[in-house]
Scaffold this motif. Structure first.
Motif, PDB file in Angstrom:
ATOM      1  N   HIS A 189      26.677  28.607  23.471  1.00 44.51           N
ATOM      2  CA  HIS A 189      27.493  29.863  23.955  1.00 44.51           C
ATOM      3  C   HIS A 189      26.473  30.234  25.146  1.00 44.51           C
ATOM      4  O   HIS A 189      25.514  30.329  25.104  1.00 44.51           O
ATOM      5  N   ASP A 190      27.272  30.903  26.144  1.00 50.92           N
ATOM      6  CA  ASP A 190      26.872  31.370  27.448  1.00 50.92           C
ATOM      7  C   ASP A 190      26.596  30.327  28.584  1.00 50.92           C
ATOM      8  O   ASP A 190      26.760  30.697  29.554  1.00 50.92           O
ATOM      9  N   PHE A 191      25.933  29.460  28.099  1.00 47.64           N
ATOM     10  CA  PHE A 191      25.323  28.409  28.927  1.00 47.64           C
ATOM     11  C   PHE A 191      26.447  27.824  29.770  1.00 47.64           C
ATOM     12  O   PHE A 191      27.220  27.008  29.129  1.00 47.64           O
ATOM     13  N   GLY A 192      26.755  27.987  31.030  1.00 52.08           N
ATOM     14  CA  GLY A 192      27.880  27.348  31.706  1.00 52.08           C
ATOM     15  C   GLY A 192      29.265  27.897  31.336  1.00 52.08           C
ATOM     16  O   GLY A 192      30.244  27.380  31.515  1.00 52.08           O
ATOM     17  N   PHE A 224      27.432  37.256  25.600  1.00 56.54           N
ATOM     18  CA  PHE A 224      28.907  37.277  25.092  1.00 56.54           C
ATOM     19  C   PHE A 224      29.277  38.373  24.109  1.00 56.54           C
ATOM     20  O   PHE A 224      30.369  38.959  23.902  1.00 56.54           O
ATOM     21  N   VAL A 225      28.102  38.501  23.204  1.00 53.91           N
ATOM     22  CA  VAL A 225      28.402  39.501  22.210  1.00 53.91           C
ATOM     23  C   VAL A 225      28.194  41.107  22.800  1.00 53.91           C
ATOM     24  O   VAL A 225      28.809  41.831  22.643  1.00 53.91           O
ATOM     25  N   ASP A 230      30.311  45.881  24.831  1.00 58.67           N
ATOM     26  CA  ASP A 230      29.535  46.599  25.659  1.00 58.67           C
ATOM     27  C   ASP A 230      28.413  47.189  25.165  1.00 58.67           C
ATOM     28  O   ASP A 230      28.361  48.710  25.135  1.00 58.67           O
ATOM     29  N   VAL A 231      27.462  46.353  24.548  1.00 60.58           N
ATOM     30  CA  VAL A 231      26.317  46.833  24.306  1.00 60.58           C
ATOM     31  C   VAL A 231      25.063  46.251  24.839  1.00 60.58           C
ATOM     32  O   VAL A 231      25.162  45.058  25.036  1.00 60.58           O
ATOM     33  N   GLY A 239      27.273  42.581  16.092  1.00 59.79           N
ATOM     34  CA  GLY A 239      28.089  41.521  16.581  1.00 59.79           C
ATOM     35  C   GLY A 239      27.680  40.233  16.397  1.00 59.79           C
ATOM     36  O   GLY A 239      28.407  39.173  16.321  1.00 59.79           O
ATOM     37  N   THR A 240      26.339  39.793  16.529  1.00 56.05           N
ATOM     38  CA  THR A 240      25.789  38.336  16.303  1.00 56.05           C
ATOM     39  C   THR A 240      26.188  38.199  14.776  1.00 56.05           C
ATOM     40  O   THR A 240      26.600  36.941  14.746  1.00 56.05           O
TER      41      THR A 240
END
Length: 287
Positions: A189-192, A224-225, A230-231, A239-240
Protein backbone atom coordinates in the motif's frame (compact mmCIF):
# COMPACT_ATOMS: atom_id res chain seq x y z
CA UNK A 1 -0.55 -23.00 1.80
CA UNK A 2 1.15 -23.09 5.18
CA UNK A 3 3.61 -20.31 5.94
CA UNK A 4 6.87 -21.60 7.43
CA UNK A 5 9.49 -19.24 8.83
CA UNK A 6 12.33 -20.54 10.96
CA UNK A 7 10.66 -23.19 13.16
CA UNK A 8 7.27 -21.49 13.14
CA UNK A 9 4.36 -22.75 11.10
CA UNK A 10 1.48 -20.36 10.49
CA UNK A 11 -1.51 -22.33 9.27
CA UNK A 12 -4.22 -20.88 7.03
CA UNK A 13 -6.52 -18.82 9.20
CA UNK A 14 -3.76 -17.94 11.68
CA UNK A 15 -2.76 -14.28 11.86
CA UNK A 16 0.83 -13.22 12.54
CA UNK A 17 1.86 -9.82 13.88
CA UNK A 18 5.08 -8.33 12.51
CA UNK A 19 6.51 -5.60 14.75
CA UNK A 20 8.56 -2.80 13.20
CA UNK A 21 11.95 -1.78 14.59
CA UNK A 22 13.39 1.19 12.72
CA UNK A 23 17.13 1.68 13.20
CA UNK A 24 16.92 5.08 11.54
CA UNK A 25 17.06 8.62 12.95
CA UNK A 26 14.39 9.88 10.54
CA UNK A 27 11.76 7.14 10.40
CA UNK A 28 8.27 7.87 9.14
CA UNK A 29 6.45 7.33 12.43
CA UNK A 30 8.69 6.92 15.47
CA UNK A 31 11.21 9.65 14.51
CA UNK A 32 14.27 7.75 15.75
CA UNK A 33 12.83 6.22 18.92
CA UNK A 34 14.68 2.94 18.27
CA UNK A 35 17.75 4.31 16.52
CA UNK A 36 20.04 3.64 19.50
CA UNK A 37 20.77 -0.06 20.05
CA UNK A 38 19.74 -0.08 23.72
CA UNK A 39 16.43 1.58 22.84
CA UNK A 40 15.88 -0.89 20.01
CA UNK A 41 16.49 -3.89 22.26
CA UNK A 42 14.21 -2.51 24.97
CA UNK A 43 11.51 -2.05 22.35
CA UNK A 44 12.16 -5.59 21.09
CA UNK A 45 11.47 -6.92 24.58
CA UNK A 46 8.23 -4.97 24.76
CA UNK A 47 6.83 -6.12 21.41
CA UNK A 48 7.70 -9.75 22.06
CA UNK A 49 5.87 -9.50 25.38
CA UNK A 50 2.93 -7.89 23.58
CA UNK A 51 2.56 -10.82 21.19
CA UNK A 52 4.67 -10.10 18.13
CA UNK A 53 5.31 -13.23 16.06
CA UNK A 54 7.85 -11.61 13.73
CA UNK A 55 10.14 -8.61 14.23
CA UNK A 56 11.17 -6.62 11.16
CA UNK A 57 14.24 -4.38 11.37
CA UNK A 58 15.21 -1.77 8.81
CA UNK A 59 18.10 0.64 8.53
CA UNK A 60 16.93 2.92 5.71
CA UNK A 61 13.90 5.18 5.68
CA UNK A 62 11.53 4.14 2.89
CA UNK A 63 10.97 7.66 1.56
CA UNK A 64 13.22 10.55 0.69
CA UNK A 65 15.99 11.43 3.15
CA UNK A 66 19.71 11.34 3.66
CA UNK A 67 21.65 8.89 1.51
CA UNK A 68 22.43 5.63 3.30
CA UNK A 69 24.93 3.29 1.68
CA UNK A 70 25.15 -0.44 2.32
CA UNK A 71 27.89 -0.03 4.91
CA UNK A 72 25.85 2.42 6.96
CA UNK A 73 22.74 0.26 6.61
CA UNK A 74 24.67 -2.66 8.10
CA UNK A 75 26.08 -0.53 10.91
CA UNK A 76 22.49 0.28 11.85
CA UNK A 77 21.08 -3.25 11.64
CA UNK A 78 23.68 -6.00 12.03
CA UNK A 79 24.25 -5.50 15.76
CA UNK A 80 20.50 -5.59 16.39
CA UNK A 81 19.97 -8.80 14.40
CA UNK A 82 22.83 -10.51 16.21
CA UNK A 83 21.62 -9.38 19.64
CA UNK A 84 17.98 -10.21 18.88
CA UNK A 85 18.89 -13.71 17.71
CA UNK A 86 20.87 -14.33 20.90
CA UNK A 87 18.09 -12.90 23.06
CA UNK A 88 15.21 -14.77 21.38
CA UNK A 89 16.49 -17.94 19.66
CA UNK A 90 13.04 -18.95 18.38
CA UNK A 91 11.76 -15.54 17.28
CA UNK A 92 11.24 -15.00 13.54
CA UNK A 93 13.52 -12.14 12.51
CA UNK A 94 12.87 -10.18 9.31
CA UNK A 95 15.15 -7.65 7.63
CA UNK A 96 13.73 -4.78 5.57
CA UNK A 97 16.28 -4.27 2.80
CA UNK A 98 16.43 -4.24 -0.97
CA UNK A 99 20.21 -4.83 -1.10
CA UNK A 100 21.57 -8.35 -1.53
CA UNK A 101 24.91 -7.53 0.12
CA UNK A 102 23.06 -6.32 3.22
CA UNK A 103 20.73 -9.32 3.28
CA UNK A 104 23.72 -11.66 2.97
CA UNK A 105 25.31 -10.34 6.17
CA UNK A 106 22.04 -10.16 8.11
CA UNK A 107 20.91 -13.66 7.14
CA UNK A 108 24.34 -14.96 8.19
CA UNK A 109 23.70 -13.37 11.58
CA UNK A 110 20.32 -15.04 11.98
CA UNK A 111 17.61 -13.32 9.91
CA UNK A 112 14.84 -15.64 8.71
CA UNK A 113 12.95 -13.42 6.26
CA UNK A 114 14.01 -10.82 3.69
CA UNK A 115 11.37 -8.11 3.44
CA UNK A 116 12.06 -6.70 -0.02
CA UNK A 117 9.81 -3.65 -0.16
CA UNK A 118 11.20 -2.56 -3.53
CA UNK A 119 9.92 -5.36 -5.73
CA UNK A 120 13.08 -7.17 -6.74
CA UNK A 121 15.12 -4.05 -7.55
CA UNK A 122 18.23 -6.12 -6.75
CA UNK A 123 17.79 -9.40 -8.66
CA UNK A 124 20.38 -11.15 -6.47
CA UNK A 125 18.25 -10.79 -3.35
CA UNK A 126 16.27 -14.00 -3.97
CA UNK A 127 19.52 -15.95 -4.33
CA UNK A 128 20.67 -14.70 -0.92
CA UNK A 129 17.38 -15.81 0.63
CA UNK A 130 17.74 -19.22 -1.00
CA UNK A 131 21.36 -19.54 0.16
CA UNK A 132 20.36 -19.21 3.82
CA UNK A 133 17.00 -20.97 3.66
CA UNK A 134 15.28 -17.68 4.43
CA UNK A 135 11.89 -16.51 3.26
CA UNK A 136 11.20 -13.50 1.08
CA UNK A 137 8.47 -10.89 0.71
CA UNK A 138 7.51 -10.13 -2.89
CA UNK A 139 6.19 -6.60 -3.15
CA UNK A 140 4.66 -4.24 -5.71
CA UNK A 141 5.87 -0.70 -6.39
CA UNK A 142 4.59 -0.06 -9.88
CA UNK A 143 8.14 0.15 -11.20
CA UNK A 144 9.45 2.74 -8.75
CA UNK A 145 13.10 2.67 -7.76
CA UNK A 146 13.99 2.59 -4.05
CA UNK A 147 13.15 5.61 -1.91
CA UNK A 148 11.06 7.41 -4.53
CA UNK A 149 7.45 8.55 -4.31
CA UNK A 150 4.79 8.04 -6.98
CA UNK A 151 3.77 10.86 -9.31
CA UNK A 152 0.36 10.46 -10.91
CA UNK A 153 0.48 6.63 -10.96
CA UNK A 154 -2.01 5.05 -13.34
CA UNK A 155 -3.14 1.45 -13.87
CA UNK A 156 -5.77 -0.14 -16.05
CA UNK A 157 -6.52 -2.28 -12.97
CA UNK A 158 -4.20 -1.84 -10.00
CA UNK A 159 -5.32 -5.11 -8.39
CA UNK A 160 -4.61 -7.12 -11.54
CA UNK A 161 -1.21 -5.44 -11.81
CA UNK A 162 -0.37 -6.30 -8.19
CA UNK A 163 -1.45 -9.92 -8.65
CA UNK A 164 0.54 -10.33 -11.86
CA UNK A 165 3.76 -8.72 -10.63
CA UNK A 166 3.90 -10.23 -7.15
CA UNK A 167 3.10 -13.76 -8.28
CA UNK A 168 5.77 -13.47 -10.98
CA UNK A 169 8.29 -12.45 -8.32
CA UNK A 170 7.14 -15.33 -6.11
CA UNK A 171 7.70 -17.84 -8.90
CA UNK A 172 11.13 -16.33 -9.58
CA UNK A 173 12.00 -16.77 -5.90
CA UNK A 174 10.96 -20.42 -5.96
CA UNK A 175 12.93 -20.97 -9.17
CA UNK A 176 15.96 -19.50 -7.35
CA UNK A 177 15.56 -22.04 -4.54
CA UNK A 178 13.41 -20.28 -1.94
CA UNK A 179 10.94 -22.69 -0.32
CA UNK A 180 7.40 -21.99 -1.61
CA UNK A 181 6.04 -22.01 1.94
CA UNK A 182 8.46 -19.20 2.86
CA UNK A 183 7.27 -16.77 0.16
CA UNK A 184 4.89 -13.91 0.97
CA UNK A 185 3.07 -11.48 -1.31
CA UNK A 186 2.72 -7.84 -0.25
CA UNK A 187 0.48 -5.48 -2.27
CA UNK A 188 2.58 -2.68 -0.73
CA UNK A 189 0.00 0.00 0.00
CA UNK A 190 1.08 3.58 -0.87
CA UNK A 191 4.22 2.46 -2.75
CA UNK A 192 3.66 3.42 -6.37
CA UNK A 193 0.00 4.10 -5.61
CA UNK A 194 -2.34 6.89 -4.68
CA UNK A 195 -4.92 6.69 -1.92
CA UNK A 196 -7.71 5.44 -4.19
CA UNK A 197 -5.43 2.65 -5.45
CA UNK A 198 -4.66 1.56 -1.87
CA UNK A 199 -8.33 1.62 -0.90
CA UNK A 200 -9.22 -0.49 -3.94
CA UNK A 201 -6.44 -2.94 -3.09
CA UNK A 202 -7.81 -3.28 0.40
CA UNK A 203 -11.37 -3.73 -0.85
CA UNK A 204 -10.28 -6.47 -3.25
CA UNK A 205 -7.47 -8.00 -1.19
CA UNK A 206 -9.22 -11.34 -1.43
CA UNK A 207 -8.09 -11.57 -5.05
CA UNK A 208 -4.47 -11.62 -3.93
CA UNK A 209 -5.29 -14.14 -1.19
CA UNK A 210 -6.95 -16.32 -3.84
CA UNK A 211 -3.59 -16.84 -5.58
CA UNK A 212 -2.77 -19.31 -2.80
CA UNK A 213 0.42 -17.55 -1.69
CA UNK A 214 0.41 -16.24 1.90
CA UNK A 215 -0.26 -12.49 1.90
CA UNK A 216 1.27 -9.82 4.12
CA UNK A 217 0.07 -6.23 4.42
CA UNK A 218 1.82 -3.17 5.81
CA UNK A 219 -1.09 -0.86 6.58
CA UNK A 220 0.19 0.77 9.72
CA UNK A 221 -0.55 4.51 9.81
CA UNK A 222 0.00 4.77 6.06
CA UNK A 223 -0.79 7.92 4.05
CA UNK A 224 -3.83 6.31 2.43
CA UNK A 225 -5.36 5.99 5.92
CA UNK A 226 -4.46 9.58 6.74
CA UNK A 227 -5.86 10.98 3.50
CA UNK A 228 -9.03 8.90 3.71
CA UNK A 229 -9.82 10.25 7.18
CA UNK A 230 -7.90 13.57 6.89
CA UNK A 231 -5.83 12.86 10.01
CA UNK A 232 -2.14 13.10 10.86
CA UNK A 233 -0.02 9.99 11.49
CA UNK A 234 -0.56 10.18 15.27
CA UNK A 235 -4.32 9.76 14.76
CA UNK A 236 -4.30 6.96 12.18
CA UNK A 237 -4.60 3.93 14.45
CA UNK A 238 -8.42 3.56 14.26
CA UNK A 239 -8.35 3.67 10.45
CA UNK A 240 -5.42 1.25 10.39
CA UNK A 241 -7.29 -1.22 12.59
CA UNK A 242 -10.39 -1.01 10.38
CA UNK A 243 -8.28 -1.92 7.35
CA UNK A 244 -6.56 -4.62 9.41
CA UNK A 245 -9.84 -6.27 10.41
CA UNK A 246 -11.13 -6.16 6.83
CA UNK A 247 -7.92 -7.72 5.50
CA UNK A 248 -7.80 -10.40 8.19
CA UNK A 249 -11.37 -11.45 7.47
CA UNK A 250 -10.41 -11.76 3.79
CA UNK A 251 -7.55 -14.16 4.59
CA UNK A 252 -4.43 -11.99 4.90
CA UNK A 253 -1.89 -13.78 7.11
CA UNK A 254 0.81 -11.32 8.27
CA UNK A 255 0.36 -7.73 9.48
CA UNK A 256 3.30 -5.35 9.75
CA UNK A 257 2.55 -2.78 12.41
CA UNK A 258 3.81 -0.03 14.68
CA UNK A 259 1.08 -0.88 17.23
CA UNK A 260 1.54 -4.48 18.33
CA UNK A 261 -0.90 -4.68 21.24
CA UNK A 262 -3.80 -3.05 19.38
CA UNK A 263 -3.14 -5.11 16.24
CA UNK A 264 -2.89 -8.37 18.20
CA UNK A 265 -6.22 -7.66 19.89
CA UNK A 266 -7.85 -6.72 16.58
CA UNK A 267 -6.68 -9.93 14.93
CA UNK A 268 -7.65 -12.09 17.90
CA UNK A 269 -11.15 -10.59 17.78
CA UNK A 270 -11.44 -11.34 14.06
CA UNK A 271 -10.35 -14.93 14.73
CA UNK A 272 -12.91 -15.28 17.52
CA UNK A 273 -15.69 -13.96 15.28
CA UNK A 274 -14.62 -16.41 12.58
CA UNK A 275 -14.66 -19.22 15.13
CA UNK A 276 -10.99 -20.16 14.88
CA UNK A 277 -10.11 -18.79 18.33
CA UNK A 278 -11.92 -19.23 21.63
CA UNK A 279 -12.50 -16.27 23.98
CA UNK A 280 -9.71 -15.79 26.52
CA UNK A 281 -12.33 -16.02 29.28
CA UNK A 282 -16.03 -16.89 29.26
CA UNK A 283 -17.83 -15.83 32.44
CA UNK A 284 -20.82 -13.90 31.21
CA UNK A 285 -24.13 -15.54 32.14
CA UNK A 286 -22.53 -18.08 34.49
CA UNK A 287 -23.13 -16.26 37.78
Amino acid sequence: MELRLRDRVFAPGEHAVMAIVNRTPDSFYDRGRTFALDDALAYLDSVVAAGADVVDVGGVKAGYGEAVDAGEELRRTADFVEAARSRYPDLVLSVDTWRSEVADVLCARGADLVNDTWAGHDPELVHVAAKYGAGIVCSHTGGLTPRTDPFRPAYDDVVADVVARTTALAQRAVDAGVAPEAVLLDPTHDFGKNTRHSLLLTRRIGELVATGWPVMVALSRKDFVGETLDVDRDDRLPGTLAATAWSAAAGVRVFRTHDVTATRQCLDMVSAIQGTRQPAVSRRGLA
